[in-house]
Design a protein around this motif. Sequence first.
Motif, PDB file in Angstrom:
ATOM      1  N   SER A  46     -32.217  38.400   8.710  1.00 41.59           N
ATOM      2  CA  SER A  46     -33.307  37.432   8.761  1.00 41.59           C
ATOM      3  C   SER A  46     -34.324  37.668   7.650  1.00 41.59           C
ATOM      4  O   SER A  46     -35.122  36.785   7.348  1.00 41.59           O
ATOM      5  CB  SER A  46     -33.953  37.388  10.146  1.00 41.59           C
ATOM      6  N   ALA A  76     -22.051  28.052  10.147  1.00 36.26           N
ATOM      7  CA  ALA A  76     -22.069  28.246  11.601  1.00 36.26           C
ATOM      8  C   ALA A  76     -22.512  29.664  11.958  1.00 36.26           C
ATOM      9  O   ALA A  76     -23.318  29.854  12.875  1.00 36.26           O
ATOM     10  CB  ALA A  76     -20.700  27.939  12.199  1.00 36.26           C
ATOM     11  N   VAL A 134     -24.395  31.709  10.181  1.00 34.33           N
ATOM     12  CA  VAL A 134     -25.837  31.822   9.920  1.00 34.33           C
ATOM     13  C   VAL A 134     -26.614  31.098  11.028  1.00 34.33           C
ATOM     14  O   VAL A 134     -27.647  31.578  11.495  1.00 34.33           O
ATOM     15  CB  VAL A 134     -26.198  31.284   8.510  1.00 34.33           C
ATOM     16  N   GLY A 135     -26.087  29.950  11.461  1.00 32.43           N
ATOM     17  CA  GLY A 135     -26.715  29.240  12.576  1.00 32.43           C
ATOM     18  C   GLY A 135     -26.740  30.081  13.849  1.00 32.43           C
ATOM     19  O   GLY A 135     -27.767  30.174  14.523  1.00 32.43           O
ATOM     20  N   PHE A 136     -25.619  30.731  14.186  1.00 27.99           N
ATOM     21  CA  PHE A 136     -25.588  31.594  15.379  1.00 27.99           C
ATOM     22  C   PHE A 136     -26.661  32.680  15.247  1.00 27.99           C
ATOM     23  O   PHE A 136     -27.370  32.980  16.204  1.00 27.99           O
ATOM     24  CB  PHE A 136     -24.219  32.273  15.555  1.00 27.99           C
ATOM     25  N   GLU A 137     -26.739  33.268  14.064  1.00 28.74           N
ATOM     26  CA  GLU A 137     -27.700  34.351  13.819  1.00 28.74           C
ATOM     27  C   GLU A 137     -29.142  33.856  14.027  1.00 28.74           C
ATOM     28  O   GLU A 137     -29.923  34.478  14.745  1.00 28.74           O
ATOM     29  CB  GLU A 137     -27.508  34.855  12.370  1.00 28.74           C
ATOM     30  N   VAL A 138     -29.465  32.720  13.407  1.00 28.83           N
ATOM     31  CA  VAL A 138     -30.839  32.218  13.456  1.00 28.83           C
ATOM     32  C   VAL A 138     -31.197  31.757  14.864  1.00 28.83           C
ATOM     33  O   VAL A 138     -32.255  32.095  15.403  1.00 28.83           O
ATOM     34  CB  VAL A 138     -31.017  31.069  12.431  1.00 28.83           C
ATOM     35  N   LEU A 139     -30.292  30.992  15.496  1.00 28.88           N
ATOM     36  CA  LEU A 139     -30.548  30.515  16.854  1.00 28.88           C
ATOM     37  C   LEU A 139     -30.563  31.692  17.829  1.00 28.88           C
ATOM     38  O   LEU A 139     -31.333  31.686  18.800  1.00 28.88           O
ATOM     39  CB  LEU A 139     -29.493  29.483  17.243  1.00 28.88           C
ATOM     40  N   GLN A 178     -33.824  33.467  18.774  1.00 27.83           N
ATOM     41  CA  GLN A 178     -34.667  32.877  19.810  1.00 27.83           C
ATOM     42  C   GLN A 178     -34.021  32.964  21.185  1.00 27.83           C
ATOM     43  O   GLN A 178     -34.678  33.110  22.187  1.00 27.83           O
ATOM     44  CB  GLN A 178     -34.877  31.375  19.519  1.00 27.83           C
ATOM     45  N   TRP A 188     -26.690  32.657  22.114  1.00 31.22           N
ATOM     46  CA  TRP A 188     -25.938  32.229  20.931  1.00 31.22           C
ATOM     47  C   TRP A 188     -25.084  33.375  20.376  1.00 31.22           C
ATOM     48  O   TRP A 188     -24.151  33.141  19.610  1.00 31.22           O
ATOM     49  CB  TRP A 188     -26.868  31.722  19.831  1.00 31.22           C
ATOM     50  N   ARG A 219     -38.984  31.748  14.622  1.00 31.66           N
ATOM     51  CA  ARG A 219     -39.175  33.061  14.030  1.00 31.66           C
ATOM     52  C   ARG A 219     -40.601  33.558  14.208  1.00 31.66           C
ATOM     53  O   ARG A 219     -41.530  32.774  14.095  1.00 31.66           O
ATOM     54  CB  ARG A 219     -38.947  32.962  12.518  1.00 31.66           C
ATOM     55  N   ALA A 269     -24.949  24.783  15.252  1.00 37.28           N
ATOM     56  CA  ALA A 269     -25.030  26.013  14.459  1.00 37.28           C
ATOM     57  C   ALA A 269     -24.817  25.713  12.980  1.00 37.28           C
ATOM     58  O   ALA A 269     -25.550  26.219  12.124  1.00 37.28           O
ATOM     59  CB  ALA A 269     -24.005  27.039  14.952  1.00 37.28           C
ATOM     60  N   ALA A 270     -23.835  24.862  12.662  1.00 34.09           N
ATOM     61  CA  ALA A 270     -23.571  24.563  11.254  1.00 34.09           C
ATOM     62  C   ALA A 270     -24.752  23.833  10.616  1.00 34.09           C
ATOM     63  O   ALA A 270     -25.154  24.159   9.495  1.00 34.09           O
ATOM     64  CB  ALA A 270     -22.291  23.742  11.112  1.00 34.09           C
TER      65      ALA A 270
END
Lengths: 199, 199
Positions: free
Chosen positions: A107, A164, A166-171, A174, A178, B111, B163-164
């Motif tokens: 992040s 996808a 990166v999306g899993f990581e970011v979501l 929170q 995920w 974040r 996610a994507a």
Amino acid sequence: MVKQERAARTRQALIRSAAEVFAEQGFARASVSAISLRAGVSNGALHFHFASKGALADAVQQEAVGAMRRMTASAEAVGGPLQAVVEATHGLVRQLGEDAVLRAGFSLCGRPEGGPGPADAARGVSPRREWQTWVEEMLGRAEAEALLAHGVSPRGAAEAIVAATVGFEVLGGQDRSWLDAGTVTRFWELMLPPLSAPR
Amino acid sequence: MVKQERAARTRQALIRSAAEVFAEQGFARASVSAISLRAGVSNGALHFHFASKGALADAVQQEAVGAMRRMTASAEAVGGPLQAVVEATHGLVRQLGEDAVLRAGFSLCGRPEGGPGPADAARGVSPRREWQTWVEEMLGRAEAEALLAHGVSPRGAAEAIVAATVGFEVLGGQDRSWLDAGTVTRFWELMLPPLSAPR
């Protein structure tokens, strides 16, 4: 020798504490004192190892890149390149759930709020870019070995997989669900059949 | 009336300037003075409209949610729920490339560095969550209308799409080519055939 070991352990504790404090407060708000306090060392000891908060962020990213390289190397040992990508996304998402250093290393990539920002590019330690490069390489290899289904663009496939994850990581930052194994399983149940050449 | 119009215009200019300054410097580092300076108004005028930097971030997220709702509504007018999702991902990614307010609204989600953080949940203005809810609803409708291929999990499909797109958004913050129309086209070339029931 004992002294060197102790120094190495202190350095590791500082990197871990920095990762946790960055995750909780963000890089910009994180204070060096909070990091040394959490690691159980003095501010002086922190400054002996790291010149600045930026240097700590660099070390967190470096550690995260190291963890990722170990993970992709062990995924490559599993089998062909497509299998390696499946294995590595499972490993990456699981480890993002478990390892504060990997999570913070990811992040910290890129965002102005995130830390060192564009300077990562120059220093070449960005876990996200590292991940992208590896996935692209594996998809290129899968194409060369005729493992991709007819008409599948290795570029498009690599983009979808990288975006996808990166999306899993970011979501997941929170909402930890995920980062459940089931999320990655469902992703590959959907993605793998259209990617793979029929045997 | 003229006075009200001028006030509304000032408010919009402040929201846009805040979005730009948050994107460049991050929420934590952004100063209220930099925002008023960029909007060409006094600090006093800023404080007349917004009590704090957090209130500005809320307004940015609220604007972004509004833009997203207009976009998903117009995508729903296009055709069935799967077509609407394809249309809306194209619209979202294009608009993320063009509109600083939408971009900032998205990246303020979640974040700790990003801004108001967990409080969004309470206030219910999170463009990412809004997007997720809409995609889940469309996939649920697609399943109900028998538009999904046999065995496709609407949950897994919604997760992959959300996610994507979050990945495109986050990676696009560093490298704008992730927000090119071609990226979304390649994504759907890969994803749509396995999702769709044969006609």
